[in-house]
Design a protein around this motif. Sequence first.
Motif, PDB file in Angstrom:
ATOM      1  N   ILE A 115       0.822  -1.229   0.000  1.00  0.00           N
ATOM      2  CA  ILE A 115       0.000   0.000   0.000  1.00  0.00           C
ATOM      3  C   ILE A 115       0.853   1.277   0.000  1.00  0.00           C
ATOM      4  O   ILE A 115       0.378   2.318  -0.415  1.00  0.00           O
ATOM      5  N   LYS A 116       2.111   1.151   0.409  1.00  0.00           N
ATOM      6  CA  LYS A 116       3.000   2.336   0.360  1.00  0.00           C
ATOM      7  C   LYS A 116       3.230   2.768  -1.092  1.00  0.00           C
ATOM      8  O   LYS A 116       3.671   3.887  -1.353  1.00  0.00           O
ATOM      9  N   LEU A 117       2.962   1.871  -2.037  1.00  0.00           N
ATOM     10  CA  LEU A 117       3.244   2.174  -3.453  1.00  0.00           C
ATOM     11  C   LEU A 117       2.037   2.738  -4.207  1.00  0.00           C
ATOM     12  O   LEU A 117       2.108   2.937  -5.417  1.00  0.00           O
ATOM     13  N   ARG A 118       0.937   2.986  -3.488  1.00  0.00           N
ATOM     14  CA  ARG A 118      -0.277   3.393  -4.212  1.00  0.00           C
ATOM     15  C   ARG A 118      -0.107   4.704  -4.985  1.00  0.00           C
ATOM     16  O   ARG A 118      -0.529   4.794  -6.128  1.00  0.00           O
ATOM     17  N   LYS A 119       0.522   5.679  -4.327  1.00  0.00           N
ATOM     18  CA  LYS A 119       0.717   6.961  -5.045  1.00  0.00           C
ATOM     19  C   LYS A 119       1.664   6.766  -6.229  1.00  0.00           C
ATOM     20  O   LYS A 119       1.494   7.374  -7.282  1.00  0.00           O
ATOM     21  N   ASP A 120       2.666   5.919  -6.047  1.00  0.00           N
ATOM     22  CA  ASP A 120       3.614   5.644  -7.141  1.00  0.00           C
ATOM     23  C   ASP A 120       2.901   4.951  -8.298  1.00  0.00           C
ATOM     24  O   ASP A 120       3.219   5.195  -9.463  1.00  0.00           O
ATOM     25  N   ASP A 154     -11.569   1.531  -0.782  1.00  0.00           N
ATOM     26  CA  ASP A 154     -12.961   1.855  -1.107  1.00  0.00           C
ATOM     27  C   ASP A 154     -13.017   3.049  -2.054  1.00  0.00           C
ATOM     28  O   ASP A 154     -11.994   3.686  -2.349  1.00  0.00           O
ATOM     29  N   ALA A 155     -14.236   3.361  -2.494  1.00  0.00           N
ATOM     30  CA  ALA A 155     -14.421   4.395  -3.512  1.00  0.00           C
ATOM     31  C   ALA A 155     -13.835   5.736  -3.069  1.00  0.00           C
ATOM     32  O   ALA A 155     -13.204   6.434  -3.876  1.00  0.00           O
ATOM     33  N   ASN A 156     -14.008   6.087  -1.790  1.00  0.00           N
ATOM     34  CA  ASN A 156     -13.494   7.383  -1.326  1.00  0.00           C
ATOM     35  C   ASN A 156     -11.983   7.450  -1.434  1.00  0.00           C
ATOM     36  O   ASN A 156     -11.422   8.460  -1.886  1.00  0.00           O
ATOM     37  N   GLU A 157     -11.341   6.366  -1.014  1.00  0.00           N
ATOM     38  CA  GLU A 157      -9.876   6.346  -1.098  1.00  0.00           C
ATOM     39  C   GLU A 157      -9.440   6.469  -2.560  1.00  0.00           C
ATOM     40  O   GLU A 157      -8.527   7.232  -2.887  1.00  0.00           O
ATOM     41  N   TYR A 158     -10.098   5.735  -3.441  1.00  0.00           N
ATOM     42  CA  TYR A 158      -9.687   5.750  -4.848  1.00  0.00           C
ATOM     43  C   TYR A 158      -9.923   7.130  -5.463  1.00  0.00           C
ATOM     44  O   TYR A 158      -9.102   7.612  -6.241  1.00  0.00           O
ATOM     45  N   LEU A 159     -11.033   7.758  -5.075  1.00  0.00           N
ATOM     46  CA  LEU A 159     -11.309   9.108  -5.597  1.00  0.00           C
ATOM     47  C   LEU A 159     -10.196  10.068  -5.218  1.00  0.00           C
ATOM     48  O   LEU A 159      -9.689  10.830  -6.045  1.00  0.00           O
TER      49      LEU A 159
END
Length: 193
Positions: A115-120, A154-159
């Motif tokens: 999850i640390k790589l999500r922004k990357d 969830d949708a909020n996080e992805y948004l």
Amino acid sequence: MQLNDKYWNNRYEKLETGWDLGKVSIPLKQYFEQISDKKQKILIPGSGNGYEGEYLFNNNFINTHILECSSKAVHNFIKRAPSFPKNQIHNIDFFSFEGKFNLIIEQTFFCALDIKLRKDYVKKVSSLLVKGGKLVGLLFDIPLNTAHPPFGGDANEYLQLFSEKFKVEVLERCYNSISSRRGKELFVILVKK
Ligand SMILES: C[S@@+](CC[C@H](N)C(=O)[O-])C[C@H]1O[C@@H](n2cnc3c(N)ncnc32)[C@H](O)[C@@H]1O
């Protein structure tokens, strides 16, 4: 747990591949069926055994590329789809890969990354797309766990995560998920700004 190529190779070697559908994913197949431009450049990162790549290529999407860090998964793919062009198979780490595509397909790759790589991931997908190019696919809508993949969200996080670089065209409950994922995934179409 280090989620590197050794980890994933080991999962393929031991057939510990609970995510593997054994065939093209139904929601993605239905999305592919309505695409008219079959010459566009398509990338499937974390393609695993590569059923979506095989389906696309067999249906004349001639510029389909698959990318996968596990050599065992790539080997499985080549055995099943020997005529798939070798220069469109990338056995490499996603974050080291360079290129430009019109469409990137997501299915259980994002959720497999630390999850640390999500922004990357968002940055990398954006850099691999042409302006107006699309990231299309499935994201899990399940509680976030931090112990092991699949890591949820969830949708909020992805948004929040995608909105800076992408226009959100579709982000909704997937209506044609396979039965074991019904109610647990979102279908997304995100357009690079
Ligand atoms: C959960 S599996 C999903 C495979 C495939 N998308 C499917 O739905 O069957 C995640 C895949 O991503 C690959 N993967 C994980 N991290 C990667 C990275 N940094 N670069 C390339 N592939 C990676 C793994 O080897 C594995 O095949």
